[in-house]
Design an enzyme around this catalytic site. Sequence first.
Site, short mmCIF file in Angstrom:
data_model
loop_
_atom_site.label_atom_id
_atom_site.label_comp_id
_atom_site.label_asym_id
_atom_site.label_seq_id
_atom_site.Cartn_x
_atom_site.Cartn_y
_atom_site.Cartn_z
CE1 TYR A 1 -12.84 6.12 6.22
CE2 TYR A 1 -13.97 4.25 7.22
CZ TYR A 1 -12.85 4.81 6.64
OH TYR A 1 -11.73 4.03 6.49
CB SER B 1 -0.30 0.92 4.67
OG SER B 1 -0.68 2.28 4.78
N GLY C 1 0.80 -1.23 0.00
CA GLY C 1 0.00 0.00 0.00
C GLY C 1 0.82 1.27 0.00
CG LEU D 1 -1.89 11.68 6.51
CD1 LEU D 1 -0.95 12.68 7.20
CD2 LEU D 1 -1.14 10.39 6.23
CE1 TYR E 1 -10.63 8.48 11.25
CE2 TYR E 1 -12.56 7.94 9.93
CZ TYR E 1 -11.82 8.85 10.65
OH TYR E 1 -12.28 10.13 10.77
CG LEU F 1 -2.32 2.38 8.74
CD1 LEU F 1 -2.14 3.10 10.05
CD2 LEU F 1 -1.23 1.37 8.55
CB ALA G 1 -4.40 -6.60 -1.71
P1 NAD Z 1 -2.77 6.05 0.70
O1 NAD Z 1 -3.47 6.53 -0.53
O2 NAD Z 1 -1.37 6.49 0.90
O3 NAD Z 1 -2.76 4.47 0.81
C1 NAD Z 1 -3.75 3.63 0.31
C2 NAD Z 1 -3.06 2.71 -0.70
O4 NAD Z 1 -3.88 1.60 -1.00
C3 NAD Z 1 -2.74 3.41 -2.02
O5 NAD Z 1 -1.36 3.33 -2.26
C4 NAD Z 1 -3.50 2.56 -3.04
O6 NAD Z 1 -2.82 2.49 -4.25
C5 NAD Z 1 -3.56 1.24 -2.32
N1 NAD Z 1 -4.58 0.29 -2.80
C6 NAD Z 1 -5.91 0.51 -2.99
N2 NAD Z 1 -6.49 -0.61 -3.44
C7 NAD Z 1 -5.53 -1.57 -3.51
C8 NAD Z 1 -5.52 -2.93 -3.91
N3 NAD Z 1 -6.62 -3.54 -4.34
N4 NAD Z 1 -4.34 -3.60 -3.86
C9 NAD Z 1 -3.21 -3.00 -3.46
N5 NAD Z 1 -3.16 -1.71 -3.06
C10 NAD Z 1 -4.32 -1.00 -3.10
O7 NAD Z 1 -3.70 6.51 1.89
P2 NAD Z 1 -3.62 6.29 3.48
O8 NAD Z 1 -4.68 7.19 4.01
O9 NAD Z 1 -2.26 6.43 3.98
O10 NAD Z 1 -4.13 4.81 3.67
C11 NAD Z 1 -3.37 3.78 4.28
C12 NAD Z 1 -4.20 3.10 5.35
O11 NAD Z 1 -4.42 4.02 6.42
C13 NAD Z 1 -5.58 2.64 4.88
O12 NAD Z 1 -5.90 1.41 5.48
C14 NAD Z 1 -6.48 3.72 5.45
O13 NAD Z 1 -7.82 3.29 5.63
C15 NAD Z 1 -5.78 3.96 6.77
N6 NAD Z 1 -6.18 5.18 7.48
C16 NAD Z 1 -6.08 6.40 6.89
C17 NAD Z 1 -6.48 7.54 7.58
C18 NAD Z 1 -6.38 8.91 6.94
O14 NAD Z 1 -6.97 9.87 7.46
N7 NAD Z 1 -5.63 9.06 5.86
C19 NAD Z 1 -6.96 7.43 8.90
C20 NAD Z 1 -7.03 6.18 9.50
C21 NAD Z 1 -6.65 5.05 8.78
#
Ligand code: NAD
Length: 286
Positions: free
Chosen positions: A182, A120, A9, A220, A172, A170, A74
Amino acid sequence: RGKRAFIAGVADDNGYGWAIAKALAAAGAEILVGTWVPALNIFETSLRRGKFDESRKLSDGSLMEIVKVYPLDAVYDCPEDVPEDVKANKRYAGSSNWTVKEVAESVKNDFGSIDILVHSLANGPEVTKPLLETSRRGYLAALSASSYSFVSLLQHFLPIMNPGGASISLTYIASERTIPGYGGGMSSAKAALESDTRVLAFEAGRKGKIRVNTISAGPLGSRAAKAIGFIEKMIEYSYVNAPLQKELLADEVGNTAAFLLSPLASAITGSTVYVDNGLNTMGLAI
Ligand code: NAD
């Protein structure tokens, strides 16, 4: 030798995955990443052209080295699961061996084993729709990409994880408290991910001496979060209402991940750990 980490991710330098990679690299780990197939080209090109060099900088001045980037989708466990239209898609046809099973095999062939597995990633095609308006298809797609993807990754990587290793995902707080906006089953997907963290901690602990935890992160402004549409509002809400009134840095989540994935956390497994400036503890917004 240093630990070897596979981080699924990472497709740019804005998200939690990148920050976790950096924190692990700073602690001496070897970094492998899994990048979503449709995002692979631009990520590799940007890496090669030095677009991320500034954000690759570690505190000692050196640059984080990504030893190998694996294409990954994935939501598919093995080639037989991939529908014809996806197979024929130009971006997918341009890469190979990107189902979960094949990526685990490739990592095994290239490196033999890993110590750390990071999930992630998330995706919910109907995330902007309220749950009441979410289709079955959208709901199941959210669970497939955001929850089962972790089960599948751990299932396939566990056999090549060294005992004493650890994994993390990760999550939420929308899993346990209502966060209007959401949607699309993403709140359900995070609830599943947290429940699975406990069950998988038991199973992977007994089977491979592997720990499984999840970080409940605050908001974030990542690429994925921007797609949801109200991330700036969430960041502002957190700033106003959390016990710690400061910006939440991706690096703070990265550092917690590095701790949870290290022997310093050797008795922590099955836990949901909040890294959110304490927002989850509040009962009343003031
Ligand atoms: P991000 O865009 O950096 O990461 C998400 C990644 O998932 C991306 O790189 C995307 O290409 C990848 N992805 C999506 N579908 C996919 C698949 N089928 N196979 C492989 N990769 C795939 O954004 P982020 O916010 O850093 O997200 C990372 C994790 O953090 C996620 O689980 C998200 O739910 C969680 N999260 C984010 C926040 C926030 O506010 N940003 C808060 C809590 C939790």
